[in-house]
Design an enzyme around this catalytic site. Structure first.
Site, PDB file in Angstrom:
ATOM      1  N   ASP A 131      40.624  46.686  42.410  1.00  0.00           N
ATOM      2  CA  ASP A 131      39.377  47.416  42.180  1.00  0.00           C
ATOM      3  C   ASP A 131      39.413  48.738  42.936  1.00  0.00           C
ATOM      4  O   ASP A 131      40.498  49.310  43.117  1.00  0.00           O
ATOM      5  CB  ASP A 131      38.183  46.555  42.609  1.00  0.00           C
TER       6      ASP A 131
ATOM      7  N   SER B 186      31.577  42.368  35.300  1.00  0.00           N
ATOM      8  CA  SER B 186      32.314  42.560  36.551  1.00  0.00           C
ATOM      9  C   SER B 186      31.941  41.476  37.555  1.00  0.00           C
ATOM     10  O   SER B 186      32.809  40.781  38.105  1.00  0.00           O
ATOM     11  CB  SER B 186      32.031  43.942  37.138  1.00  0.00           C
TER      12      SER B 186
ATOM     13  N   HIS C  34      32.230  49.709  44.019  1.00  0.00           N
ATOM     14  CA  HIS C  34      32.366  48.620  43.060  1.00  0.00           C
ATOM     15  C   HIS C  34      33.227  47.483  43.624  1.00  0.00           C
ATOM     16  O   HIS C  34      32.883  46.299  43.496  1.00  0.00           O
ATOM     17  CB  HIS C  34      32.970  49.135  41.757  1.00  0.00           C
TER      18      HIS C  34
END
Length: 477
Positions: free
Chosen positions: A197, A394, A235
């Site tokens: 990520d 996600s 994120h």
């Protein structure tokens, strides 16, 4: 029994020597009791109608009639001593679940007023329970007792709390176990998850606490080469937070493969190297990828496909790939790498298992897709980077990775929990993508339209002991 619960009193049943007479008279008493129950006022007519419908489905004989075994598509197995075939028994069980158990489950979990009515009107029942014949099996995971609630509103934190019950039971026994090529032995290795990520921020409030910080075992920055963990976008920090709170027994290895969403399209080679790093240098059991490229972009995903194939071959398939399907909605296809056949594609649901309308469409009518909780994420998990800590696939992928961790960890414990010889060679299949896919099928709820909701809490709750769980796991593999 259901009528007695609804009325709050026992029915007057007589005992007869003839089975036919017994069944017919019981049916008549039940029909009269049902009519009386229909006249009994409840505060919530919708919930009462669900309860009544479950009873009517019990009494409607056509629901449980014989199935047609003369069709060429249906085999005709030998019958039991009472003349019933295994097909007939299985059919009856499925019908009973769909038409009786499911309406009652809906009532208990989502009803509001009627459950209160039942609580107020039920009388003490004397129930004798036979003691377990296997006292040598100590229960490994115990949930709070089931009960009717006067008001039942689903709390988004409930699913997380129940997952923590499972983790709490597993963690103390897991610390001294390891899986290697020869089987289970003593060691210091846990279940390793690699998150590919935007990195992670160790100063994030929920990751800075000692218990969470101990989970992080590996770091590699393929963007700027930083030796210390960094995440300028947020994120990856959110993904790590969701994973650790879903499965705090995880050992987390983070590869920073992109700086942010805008740069992701130019980072396919970093993703490919992140996959190799996770598999070969970190020896990850699970690789979690909460991102996606357009499925038609061959130039972009070519290097990633090559890396997945290489890892799968060199690891003899003993690795699990998970990827988010995307949040483009039903008018777009799912994204890559979720479309790769060696990857389990994950869609998002709310805490009730309902699939979100932001999920991509299913490209194949015959393909089953899995959903994990990606909505109703508790607020305290989303406060650090609220602009990127959004509902969707996600977060669902991180939850699915946590679910996989729980199952792998539990399989490691089975030799300790059971005094019978277990087939470890077959259980090792769970460490493959295909094996975990089969496990997900076993532990998921059918939500219709080829959609299945991952429900680890229900899987552990509904199987009373480790032998039952072992049989279920062995069967699906």
């Amino acid at each position: 029994m259901l009528i007695e619960i609804g009325l709050g009193r026992p029915l007057h049943l007589q005992r007869w020597d003839s089975l036919a007479t017994q069944v017919n008279t019981d049916f008549e008493v039940a029909s009269q009791g049902l009519n009386e129950l229909k006249e009994t006022p409840w505060e919530n007519s919708l919930d009462k109608s669900a309860f009544i419908k479950a009873i009517e489905n019990c009494l409607w004989y056509k629901n449980f009639g014989p199935i047609d075994t003369t069709s060429a598509a249906v085999p005709s197995p030998a019958g039991n001593q009472d003349g019933r075939t295994s097909l007939q028994i299985d059919h009856t069980r499925r019908v009973f679940y769909d038409k009786v158990v499911w309406p009652l489950q809906w009532l208990v979990e989502f009803g509001h007023q009627s459950a209160g009515y039942l609580c107020e009107n039920q009388r003490p029942l004397q129930i004798s329970r036979a003691s377990s014949t296997r006292k040598d099996l100590e229960e490994d995971i115990q949930f709070p007792p089931t009960e009717f609630h006067a008001s039942r509103r689903i709390n988004p934190k409930d699913w997380l709390s129940n997952l923590k019950v499972i983790n709490k039971a597993i963690y103390p026994k897991l610390q001294n176990l390891i899986v290697d090529g020869q089987g289970v032995r003593v060691g210091e290795r846990g279940i390793r998850v690699a998150i590919l990520d935007t990195g992670y921020n160790p100063e994030a409030p929920l990751l800075a606490v000692e218990a969470a910080a101990r989970c992080f075992k590996g770091w590699k920055d393929f963007v700027s080469g930083s030796d210390v963990p960094v995440d300028s976008f947020g994120h990856g920090t959110f993904m790590a937070t969701v994973l650790i709170h879903s499965a705090p027994i995880s050992e987390v290895h983070v590869a920073r493969v992109a700086e942010n969403t805008n740069n992701l399209g130019q980072c396919s080679h970093q993703v490919a190297e992140g996959i190799r790093w996770a598999a070969f240098e970190q020896n990850a059991d699970i690789i979690s990828m909460s991102f996606g490229f357009p499925a038609f972009d061959n130039e972009t995903y070519g290097p990633i496909s090559k890396a997945i194939d290489e890892v799968k071959m060199k690891r003899d398939g003993r690795i699990i790939f998970l990827a988010s399907a995307g949040n483009s909605g039903v008018y777009e296809d799912e994204t890559f790498p979720a479309t790769n056949s060696s990857v389990i594609s994950i869609r998002a649901t709310n805490c009730l298992g309902e699939f979100m309308n932001t999920n991509p469409r299913n490209s194949s009518d015959n393909r089953v897709v899995f959903g994990a909780i990606g909505d109703d994420i508790p607020l305290h998990l989303r406060e650090f980077h609220p602009e990127v800590s959004l509902p969707g696939t996600s977060a669902a992928t991180a939850v699915a990775a946590g679910t996989a961790v729980i199952m792998l960890a539990y399989v490691l414990l089975l030799p300790q929990l059971l005094e019978i010889e277990i087939q470890e060679h077959k259980l090792k299949r769970l460490w493959t993508t295909e094996g975990m896919r089969k496990m997900f099928m076993k532990m998921s709820d059918d939500m219709g339209q080829q959609q299945r909701f991952l429900n680890p809490v229900k899987f552990f709750r509904d199987k009373p002991g480790p032998l039952d769980k072992y049989c279920a796991i062995y069967d699906c593999l």
